[in-house]
Design a protein around this motif. Structure first.
Motif, mmCIF file in Angstrom:
data_model
loop_
_atom_site.group_PDB
_atom_site.id
_atom_site.type_symbol
_atom_site.label_atom_id
_atom_site.label_comp_id
_atom_site.label_asym_id
_atom_site.label_seq_id
_atom_site.Cartn_x
_atom_site.Cartn_y
_atom_site.Cartn_z
ATOM 1 N N VAL A 1 44.026 36.081 48.001
ATOM 2 C CA VAL A 1 42.566 35.992 47.987
ATOM 3 C C VAL A 1 41.968 37.115 48.832
ATOM 4 O O VAL A 1 41.026 37.797 48.419
ATOM 5 C CB VAL A 1 42.097 34.612 48.516
ATOM 6 N N ARG A 2 42.535 37.309 50.006
ATOM 7 C CA ARG A 2 42.010 38.327 50.920
ATOM 8 C C ARG A 2 42.076 39.727 50.289
ATOM 9 O O ARG A 2 41.105 40.476 50.308
ATOM 10 C CB ARG A 2 42.823 38.284 52.217
ATOM 11 N N ASP A 3 43.218 40.075 49.697
ATOM 12 C CA ASP A 3 43.366 41.396 49.074
ATOM 13 C C ASP A 3 42.350 41.573 47.948
ATOM 14 O O ASP A 3 41.751 42.635 47.804
ATOM 15 C CB ASP A 3 44.779 41.573 48.498
ATOM 16 N N SER A 4 42.163 40.515 47.149
ATOM 17 C CA SER A 4 41.226 40.610 46.020
ATOM 18 C C SER A 4 39.813 40.859 46.517
ATOM 19 O O SER A 4 39.080 41.675 45.967
ATOM 20 C CB SER A 4 41.214 39.317 45.201
ATOM 21 N N LEU A 5 39.425 40.145 47.560
ATOM 22 C CA LEU A 5 38.030 40.310 47.988
ATOM 23 C C LEU A 5 37.804 41.653 48.668
ATOM 24 O O LEU A 5 36.758 42.279 48.493
ATOM 25 C CB LEU A 5 37.540 39.096 48.783
ATOM 26 N N ILE A 6 38.801 42.150 49.386
ATOM 27 C CA ILE A 6 38.655 43.472 50.021
ATOM 28 C C ILE A 6 38.525 44.553 48.944
ATOM 29 O O ILE A 6 37.670 45.436 49.018
ATOM 30 C CB ILE A 6 39.853 43.775 50.950
ATOM 31 N N GLU A 7 39.344 44.440 47.920
ATOM 32 C CA GLU A 7 39.318 45.422 46.842
ATOM 33 C C GLU A 7 37.923 45.468 46.193
ATOM 34 O O GLU A 7 37.382 46.538 45.926
ATOM 35 C CB GLU A 7 40.366 45.020 45.803
ATOM 36 N N VAL A 8 37.355 44.298 45.965
ATOM 37 C CA VAL A 8 36.046 44.242 45.302
ATOM 38 C C VAL A 8 34.938 44.784 46.216
ATOM 39 O O VAL A 8 34.059 45.514 45.761
ATOM 40 C CB VAL A 8 35.747 42.808 44.801
ATOM 41 N N ILE A 9 35.007 44.482 47.514
ATOM 42 C CA ILE A 9 33.983 45.020 48.439
ATOM 43 C C ILE A 9 34.001 46.545 48.403
ATOM 44 O O ILE A 9 32.966 47.194 48.452
ATOM 45 C CB ILE A 9 34.250 44.595 49.906
ATOM 46 N N GLN A 10 35.215 47.097 48.331
ATOM 47 C CA GLN A 10 35.328 48.558 48.359
ATOM 48 C C GLN A 10 34.777 49.213 47.098
ATOM 49 O O GLN A 10 34.560 50.417 47.068
ATOM 50 C CB GLN A 10 36.795 48.958 48.571
ATOM 51 N N HIS A 11 34.565 48.412 46.050
ATOM 52 C CA HIS A 11 34.069 48.983 44.794
ATOM 53 C C HIS A 11 32.708 48.433 44.409
ATOM 54 O O HIS A 11 32.352 48.406 43.238
ATOM 55 C CB HIS A 11 35.086 48.741 43.673
ATOM 56 N N VAL A 12 31.944 48.007 45.420
ATOM 57 C CA VAL A 12 30.679 47.332 45.114
ATOM 58 C C VAL A 12 29.665 48.264 44.439
ATOM 59 O O VAL A 12 28.924 47.842 43.550
ATOM 60 C CB VAL A 12 30.114 46.639 46.384
ATOM 61 N N GLU A 13 29.667 49.538 44.823
ATOM 62 C CA GLU A 13 28.705 50.467 44.208
ATOM 63 C C GLU A 13 28.994 50.629 42.709
ATOM 64 O O GLU A 13 28.080 50.690 41.893
ATOM 65 C CB GLU A 13 28.752 51.845 44.898
ATOM 66 N N GLU A 14 30.279 50.680 42.356
ATOM 67 C CA GLU A 14 30.653 50.794 40.939
ATOM 68 C C GLU A 14 30.329 49.505 40.188
ATOM 69 O O GLU A 14 29.941 49.529 39.032
ATOM 70 C CB GLU A 14 32.151 51.095 40.786
ATOM 71 N N LEU A 15 30.487 48.398 40.901
ATOM 72 C CA LEU A 15 30.181 47.107 40.284
ATOM 73 C C LEU A 15 28.687 47.026 39.961
ATOM 74 O O LEU A 15 28.285 46.537 38.908
ATOM 75 C CB LEU A 15 30.582 45.981 41.241
ATOM 76 N N LEU A 16 27.901 47.545 40.883
ATOM 77 C CA LEU A 16 26.453 47.560 40.696
ATOM 78 C C LEU A 16 26.090 48.332 39.425
ATOM 79 O O LEU A 16 25.134 48.005 38.732
ATOM 80 C CB LEU A 16 25.819 48.227 41.929
ATOM 81 N N LYS A 17 26.878 49.351 39.125
ATOM 82 C CA LYS A 17 26.621 50.146 37.911
ATOM 83 C C LYS A 17 27.383 49.585 36.714
ATOM 84 O O LYS A 17 27.451 50.225 35.668
ATOM 85 C CB LYS A 17 27.047 51.600 38.160
ATOM 86 N N ARG A 18 27.989 48.431 36.890
ATOM 87 C CA ARG A 18 28.762 47.768 35.835
ATOM 88 C C ARG A 18 29.886 48.644 35.297
ATOM 89 O O ARG A 18 30.168 48.631 34.097
ATOM 90 C CB ARG A 18 27.874 47.387 34.650
ATOM 91 N N GLU A 19 30.497 49.430 36.149
ATOM 92 C CA GLU A 19 31.610 50.258 35.663
ATOM 93 C C GLU A 19 32.788 49.350 35.323
ATOM 94 O O GLU A 19 33.098 48.410 36.063
ATOM 95 C CB GLU A 19 31.977 51.303 36.718
#
Ligand SMILES: [Zn+2]
Ligand SMILES: [Zn+2]
Length: 448
Positions: free
Chosen positions: A219-237
């Motif tokens: 769980v921890r690894d998954s959430l860290i990975e997603v935080i690090q890509h939040v800007e791309e997520l915002l752009k729906r990459e």
């Protein structure tokens, strides 16, 4: 992130001392998922196949699934719930799926869609003892891998035993095209696990609750990975949305490993359950689950961050289930009071049975802060990511005003029997002061 292969679904002698059985055998998040799906169905020799979708999901992916299976000679049956009426996980929908399963004597149901379609199919296939494959069309939360289904029976919300899908197939491009609020919600549900993990560690440290480091890391690894890509997520990459969905699936895997929602649900989920209760009393509007837990995680992180204001750690008194307290519960919860009282009795017994841990370990504040350091170091980043994704730390957000927040922080711990930071503070006699401190901080710095 690695998808779980067929061979990974049994972990023998884990670091936690248990053997884990993970019921999900295959996770395929890929643009070529249609080929993988038909290959899987053929390798499992499944032929009597039923596809269930709602209208939007059918347009997004269901029709394509149908055509692919036709093309490879699997001749599936299909049913699409009409878009003209709001689909609910109620008797009518369950009976419809049951009838189709029996009419076509199907072996496996493919649920194409969001949470509701999957809740209906997860429950109905469990009742009918047939196989279930999930084809999600939005990364809206971690419930796709759940083995229970929240249903609406006789007009009441009720959670029933159901089954986990044996496989999950979806396309990143379909997940990317989901309504923004569903992506936000999935993000909130995953990121909020920062406080669920903290609560789990706290309970393990103080009361010796079972803990699996492998499930925790997943769980921890998954959430860290997603935080690090939040800007791309915002752009729906696509890669970021895929990462989010994979993280949500991994959190479901962690739940299966721990055989408990512990790795994925803590005080932040309890706050959200209470907000649902307020909504059911028409005190506020419902907001999507993941957005609620994301917002609640902001607050729970603030409670954790304030721990260094304690002077030390004392052995807590008895939880205090008295007649007066029971009356108070009846006034506050009305018809739901008995369930709440039961959960609290269970928690009190559990804590009393493990009181010995306090006597032998004499936990100190320094140890506690050291233990929680890996989570607390991430708080600033997590709060920033939540704000970036449109889930701000702001009094009044999603219809939760200051008075409701006060009630939430006092009562949220009553909703479940699992021990959290709110129980800890209650036991230290510090809950009220923490509530005042945290609300004052929020008033002074309404936007991070
Ligand atoms: Zn383990
Ligand atoms: Zn959740």
């Amino acid at each position: 992130m690695e998808a779980l292969s067929k061979e990974d679904h049994f972990i023998h002698q884990c670091v936690c001392g248990r053997d884990h059985v993970i019921p999900i055998r295959l996770i395929e998040i890929d643009e070529n998922m249609l080929n993988a799906l038909s290959r899987y169905l053929k390798s499992e020799q499944m032929s009597r196949i039923l596809i269930i979708a709602d209208e939007n999901a059918n347009k997004a992916l269901g029709q394509e699934v149908f055509e692919q299976l036709e093309r490879v000679g699997l001749s599936p049956h299909a049913y699409v719930f009409p878009g003209s009426v709001r689909l609910l996980p109620d008797e009518q929908a369950i009976d419809k799926v049951k009838e189709l399963i029996r009419t076509y004597n199907v072996e496996v149901v493919l649920a194409v869609g969001g949470g509701v379609i999957n809740d209906i199919v997860r429950y109905t296939t469990f009742l009918e003892r047939i196989r279930y494959i999930s084809i999600p069309t939005a990364p809206s939360g971690d419930a796709f891998t759940s083995n229970v289904a929240p249903l609406l029976l006789n007009g009441l919300k009720i959670t029933k035993q159901a089954q986990t899908p044996e496989a999950i197939f979806t396309k990143p491009s379909v997940l990317c095209a989901a309504p923004w609020v569903l992506i936000q919600s999935g993000f909130g549900d995953l990121i909020a696990k920062i406080t669920a993990l903290s609560d789990w560690k706290l309970s393990c440290f103080l009361y010796g609750e079972y803990f699996c480091n492998k499930a925790y890391q997943l769980v921890r690894d998954s959430l860290i990975e997603v935080i690090q890509h939040v800007e791309e997520l915002l752009k729906r990459e696509a890669h970021a949305v895929k990462m989010l969905f994979a993280g949500l699936v991994q959190s479901g895997v962690a739940i299966a490993m721990a055989d408990s929602p512990r790795p994925a649900s803590g005080s932040e989920h309890h706050c959200s359950h209470l907000w649902d209760f307020f909504a059911s009393r028409h005190l506020r509007e419902y907001a999507p689950h993941g957005i609620q837990v994301g917002y609640a995680a902001h607050w729970m992180m603030e409670f954790y961050s304030n721990l260094d204001s304690l002077k030390g750690v004392i052995e807590p008194q008895n939880y205090g289930i008295t007649k007066d307290w029971q009356r108070e519960m009846q006034l506050f919860y009305g018809t739901s009071a008995n369930e709440i009282i039961d959960a609290q009795m269970q928690k009190q017994e559990w804590m009393e049975a493990r009181r010995g841990c306090w006597k032998t370990n004499h936990p100190t504040l320094e140890q506690l802060l050291q233990l929680l350091k890996p989570e607390m170091e991430l708080f600033a980043q997590v709060k920033q990511a939540l704000t970036t994704m449109g889930i701000p730390w702001e009094i009044g957000y999603i219809g939760v005003d200051e008075a409701m927040l006060r009630d939430t922080f006092v009562h949220a711990k009553e909703l479940r029997s699992r021990y959290t930071i709110l129980d800890f503070l209650q036991g230290q006699g510090e809950l009220q002061r923490f509530i005042d401190d945290v609300l004052q901080k929020a008033r002074e710095a309404p936007h991070i």
